[in-house]
Design an enzyme around this catalytic site. Structure first.
Site, PDB file in Angstrom:
ATOM      1  N   ASP A  62       0.858  -1.175   0.000  1.00  0.00           N
ATOM      2  CA  ASP A  62       0.000   0.000   0.000  1.00  0.00           C
ATOM      3  C   ASP A  62       0.904   1.238   0.000  1.00  0.00           C
ATOM      4  O   ASP A  62       2.092   1.149   0.353  1.00  0.00           O
ATOM      5  CB  ASP A  62      -0.870  -0.046   1.264  1.00  0.00           C
ATOM      6  CG  ASP A  62      -1.674   1.212   1.478  1.00  0.00           C
ATOM      7  OD1 ASP A  62      -2.312   1.672   0.512  1.00  0.00           O
ATOM      8  OD2 ASP A  62      -1.656   1.739   2.601  1.00  0.00           O
TER       9      ASP A  62
ATOM     10  N   ASP B  93      -0.265   5.049   0.930  1.00  0.00           N
ATOM     11  CA  ASP B  93      -0.519   6.055   1.966  1.00  0.00           C
ATOM     12  C   ASP B  93      -0.428   5.467   3.365  1.00  0.00           C
ATOM     13  O   ASP B  93      -1.009   4.427   3.665  1.00  0.00           O
ATOM     14  CB  ASP B  93      -1.897   6.679   1.758  1.00  0.00           C
ATOM     15  CG  ASP B  93      -1.971   7.503   0.480  1.00  0.00           C
ATOM     16  OD1 ASP B  93      -1.127   8.400   0.317  1.00  0.00           O
ATOM     17  OD2 ASP B  93      -2.861   7.251  -0.345  1.00  0.00           O
TER      18      ASP B  93
END
Length: 296
Positions: A88, A90
């Protein structure tokens, strides 16, 4: 005889060293073999038998170190080094939520941040939440993207994680529910092989308040993990996934090693392995890499 599991202890570097008494305590709890030093004072492996129903579980071991900045991870000894990393972006590879930062500059920060919080905690549908947040940016200058990027920083250990795994023949992918405008730059800066994310609508010099369909969310992240593994001829056991939000849950559950990184409560409660204190280098220790193996 090689023991089937490995308990890995990692201390947050800034907090000091891993106390020998803690290592011995963990070894006794799991009836483990002598510890293997991965990084002096920072990380150790303790080969061990399976954690049985009549012995302490992983959460009980963590509870014994409560108040200390120590992460505890449990992996199968066989096949610890993974051939694929899916991460991922963020609050994982970068230290911020890029959409929230963009919204703050656009004057709608509080409204967007609240929707983000609920979405990442799994309280509302991710795709609907993304559309709602992006709609609040309609008409705002696209130059805010560059301003946001200037204040975006990689999470400590991100470059080392990616570079080390690539140096050992692993493929690396950045898969985000954010926007390609950012993932392309993060992938280049960090060294990822590929990146996938959502396409933010821009018309000339303004944000349109739209995002291209279909939206890359929870299901798409899982599908990316599966398709990338298949394209590289890897079994799921040979994959590593890392993330912090509810939209990462499915891929974290299916990966051979799924790790919740400084995650939202709903994610930390659901995922077996997690990093609450250390930086992303802990993912290398969890695979049995020694500090001497790291590529900076």
């Amino acid at each position: 005889m090689t023991l089937p599991y490995t308990l890995t202890l990692v201390v947050r570097r800034e907090a000091g060293v891993l106390p020998p008494a803690v290592i011995e305590q963990a070894r006794e709890l799991v009836s483990g073999a002598p510890p293997v030093i991965l990084s002096d004072g920072e990380a150790v492996d303790i080969p061990c038998p399976p954690l049985t129903a009549w012995g302490p579980g992983l959460e009980e071991i963590r509870a014994g170190f409560e108040g200390q900045p120590i992460d505890v991870l449990l992996t199968r000894t066989r096949g610890r080094r993974k051939g694929l990393l899916v991460a991922d972006m963020d609050s994982t590879i970068v230290a911020s939520e890029t959409l929230d930062e963009l919204a703050a500059l656009a004057g709608v920060g509080e409204r967007v941040a609240e929707i983000t919080r609920r979405s990442m905690n799994g309280e509302i549908d991710f795709a609907a939440a993304l559309r709602e947040r992006v709609a609040l940016l309609r008409g705002k200058p696209a130059s805010l993207l560059k301003t946001t990027w200037a204040d975006t920083h990689l999470t400590p250990g991100a470059r080392t994680l990616v570079a080390t795994m690539r140096a050992h023949n692993a493929s690396t992918a950045l898969v985000s529910g954010g926007f390609t405008w950012f993932t392309g730059r993060v992938a280049e800066l960090c060294g990822f092989d590929i990146h996938h994310a959502n396409q933010l609508g821009i018309d000339r010099d303004r944000l349109t308040g739209t995002v291209a369909e279909p939206i890359l969310g929870r299901a798409a992240k899982l599908e990316s993990l599966r398709s990338l593994a298949e394209s590289r001829g890897l079994r799921m056991a040979a994959t590593l996934a890392v993330g912090d939000g509810a939209n990462d849950l499915d891929m974290l559950r299916e990966a051979g090693l799924g790790v919740a990184y400084h995650a939202r409560p709903v994610v930390s409660a659901a995922i077996h392995n997690r990093i609450d204190h250390a930086d992303l280098r802990a993912l290398l220790f969890a695979q049995g890499y020694r500090l001497a193996d790291f590529v900076e």
